[in-house]
Design an enzyme around this catalytic site. Sequence first.
Site, mmCIF file in Angstrom:
data_model
loop_
_atom_site.group_PDB
_atom_site.id
_atom_site.type_symbol
_atom_site.label_atom_id
_atom_site.label_comp_id
_atom_site.label_asym_id
_atom_site.label_seq_id
_atom_site.Cartn_x
_atom_site.Cartn_y
_atom_site.Cartn_z
ATOM 1 N N SER A 21 0.750 -1.232 -0.013
ATOM 2 C CA SER A 21 0.072 0.111 0.027
ATOM 3 C C SER A 21 0.998 1.131 0.010
ATOM 4 O O SER A 21 1.958 1.538 0.924
ATOM 5 C CB SER A 21 -0.787 0.070 1.214
ATOM 6 O OG SER A 21 -1.381 1.144 1.530
ATOM 7 N N HIS A 46 -1.348 -1.271 -4.051
ATOM 8 C CA HIS A 46 -2.571 -1.237 -3.522
ATOM 9 C C HIS A 46 -2.639 0.317 -3.477
ATOM 10 O O HIS A 46 -1.717 0.960 -2.631
ATOM 11 C CB HIS A 46 -2.427 -1.836 -2.189
ATOM 12 C CG HIS A 46 -4.008 -1.708 -1.528
ATOM 13 N ND1 HIS A 46 -5.070 -2.559 -1.734
ATOM 14 C CD2 HIS A 46 -4.323 -0.983 -0.465
ATOM 15 C CE1 HIS A 46 -5.944 -2.277 -0.764
ATOM 16 N NE2 HIS A 46 -5.567 -1.151 -0.170
ATOM 17 N N ASP A 48 -4.793 3.332 -1.921
ATOM 18 C CA ASP A 48 -5.628 3.860 -0.957
ATOM 19 C C ASP A 48 -6.407 5.061 -1.440
ATOM 20 O O ASP A 48 -5.893 6.026 -1.034
ATOM 21 C CB ASP A 48 -5.357 3.667 0.489
ATOM 22 C CG ASP A 48 -5.027 2.158 0.997
ATOM 23 O OD1 ASP A 48 -5.860 1.518 1.076
ATOM 24 O OD2 ASP A 48 -4.107 2.300 1.538
ATOM 25 N N MET A 50 -9.035 7.787 -0.277
ATOM 26 C CA MET A 50 -9.879 8.364 0.708
ATOM 27 C C MET A 50 -10.606 9.912 0.705
ATOM 28 O O MET A 50 -9.927 10.490 0.141
ATOM 29 C CB MET A 50 -9.209 8.305 2.288
ATOM 30 C CG MET A 50 -8.352 6.993 2.421
ATOM 31 S SD MET A 50 -7.551 7.112 4.034
ATOM 32 C CE MET A 50 -6.608 5.436 4.057
ATOM 33 N N HIS A 79 -8.316 0.569 -3.973
ATOM 34 C CA HIS A 79 -9.242 0.586 -2.663
ATOM 35 C C HIS A 79 -9.921 1.722 -2.431
ATOM 36 O O HIS A 79 -9.585 2.736 -1.948
ATOM 37 C CB HIS A 79 -8.385 0.048 -1.430
ATOM 38 C CG HIS A 79 -9.164 -0.004 -0.152
ATOM 39 N ND1 HIS A 79 -8.543 -0.122 0.894
ATOM 40 C CD2 HIS A 79 -10.581 -0.045 0.008
ATOM 41 C CE1 HIS A 79 -9.397 -0.311 2.035
ATOM 42 N NE2 HIS A 79 -10.619 -0.319 1.541
ATOM 43 N N MET A 81 -12.345 4.178 -0.689
ATOM 44 C CA MET A 81 -12.855 4.293 0.710
ATOM 45 C C MET A 81 -13.529 5.714 0.508
ATOM 46 O O MET A 81 -13.462 6.716 1.183
ATOM 47 C CB MET A 81 -11.838 4.245 1.680
ATOM 48 C CG MET A 81 -11.422 2.959 2.336
ATOM 49 S SD MET A 81 -9.855 3.089 3.247
ATOM 50 C CE MET A 81 -8.524 3.196 1.606
ATOM 51 N N MET A 150 -10.871 -6.151 5.801
ATOM 52 C CA MET A 150 -10.348 -4.966 6.677
ATOM 53 C C MET A 150 -9.913 -5.724 7.969
ATOM 54 O O MET A 150 -10.966 -5.927 8.564
ATOM 55 C CB MET A 150 -11.236 -3.807 6.611
ATOM 56 C CG MET A 150 -11.213 -3.203 5.399
ATOM 57 S SD MET A 150 -9.711 -2.566 4.675
ATOM 58 C CE MET A 150 -8.872 -1.693 5.915
ATOM 59 N N ASP A 188 -6.273 -6.464 4.547
ATOM 60 C CA ASP A 188 -5.599 -5.191 4.591
ATOM 61 C C ASP A 188 -5.857 -4.561 5.912
ATOM 62 O O ASP A 188 -6.809 -4.433 6.448
ATOM 63 C CB ASP A 188 -6.602 -4.320 3.524
ATOM 64 C CG ASP A 188 -5.955 -2.818 3.318
ATOM 65 O OD1 ASP A 188 -4.829 -2.561 4.021
ATOM 66 O OD2 ASP A 188 -6.645 -2.113 3.005
HETATM 67 C C1 DX5 Z 1 -6.229 1.680 5.894
HETATM 68 C C2 DX5 Z 1 -5.751 1.139 4.300
HETATM 69 C C3 DX5 Z 1 -4.626 0.266 4.256
HETATM 70 C C4 DX5 Z 1 -3.312 0.610 4.890
HETATM 71 C C5 DX5 Z 1 -2.726 -0.573 5.404
HETATM 72 O O1 DX5 Z 1 -7.443 2.284 5.670
HETATM 73 O O2 DX5 Z 1 -6.757 0.928 3.592
HETATM 74 O O3 DX5 Z 1 -4.504 0.008 2.976
HETATM 75 O O4 DX5 Z 1 -2.703 1.373 4.077
HETATM 76 O O5 DX5 Z 1 -1.686 -0.128 6.157
HETATM 77 P P1 DX5 Z 1 -0.567 -0.925 7.375
HETATM 78 O O6 DX5 Z 1 -0.307 -2.313 6.493
HETATM 79 O O7 DX5 Z 1 0.395 -0.053 7.585
HETATM 80 O O8 DX5 Z 1 -1.795 -1.505 8.227
HETATM 81 ZN ZN ZN Z 2 -6.583 -0.392 1.457
#
Ligand code: DX5
Ligand code: ZN
Length: 238
Positions: A21, A46, A48, A50, A79, A81, A150, A188
Amino acid sequence: MVESGDKLFLCGVQVVELAPSILSADFARLAEQIHAASEGGASLIHVDVMDGHFVPNMTVGPPVVRSLRKATDLRLDCHLMIENPDQFIPEFAEAGADWISVHQEACRHLNRTLHLIKSHDCLAGVVLNPATPVETLSEVLDIVDYVLVMSVNPGFGAQEFIPGSVHKIKRLAQLREQRRLNYRIEVDGGISTATVGEVVRAGVEILVAGNAVFGHGDPKSNAQRLLKAATEAALQKV
Ligand code: DX5
Ligand code: ZN
């Protein structure tokens, strides 16, 4: 890009893929860091996304996916969110996303949203927050390419793994077997050499890891270490 969602096996052993990620990467050196993780065996990146509404944080959007597309040949696992993902799915696909996942909790018309992703030639994934039961997906499991469990509450990197996620992974693996389906299982949040064995033995095939790959040290050797631990756990399943 269209690809099969089927599981990969090598000499009868489940191949576990690593999707670092970028949330924990140094954004000023993104291409270099991704390249290092790829040399360490990562096969997906990956991303993320947001929006500050669905989760209490903001990150990147389609322009960054477009730049990543030019910087790497690895598949981009986006991903989302975000609220109202339907509004942005075409733009992420056009920017170069290969896999797009949406949260069950953010989709009022989940079936329609998953078909929308597929109509843009991307693999369609659905994500479950820690408090959302696997059973909420019973009517869409036959159309998803992957389910993302998650193992932290989404929004931030470097949080602690929630052990209760393991039974959800087992349940998804069991349902897949019972219903003869083909979706893959991704996890994740809080994945490290300490937690990877447990999730792989439970049935995970794709590991997302941010902090464990980019948080400290060299992304290449961090990726190698995680994949080594994953392979050892996969061998224990044979
Ligand atoms: C959290 C993200 C993850 C995050 C994981 O909201 O969806 O992808 O980056 O990070 P680690 O591996 O540091 O928990
Ligand atoms: Zn993620």
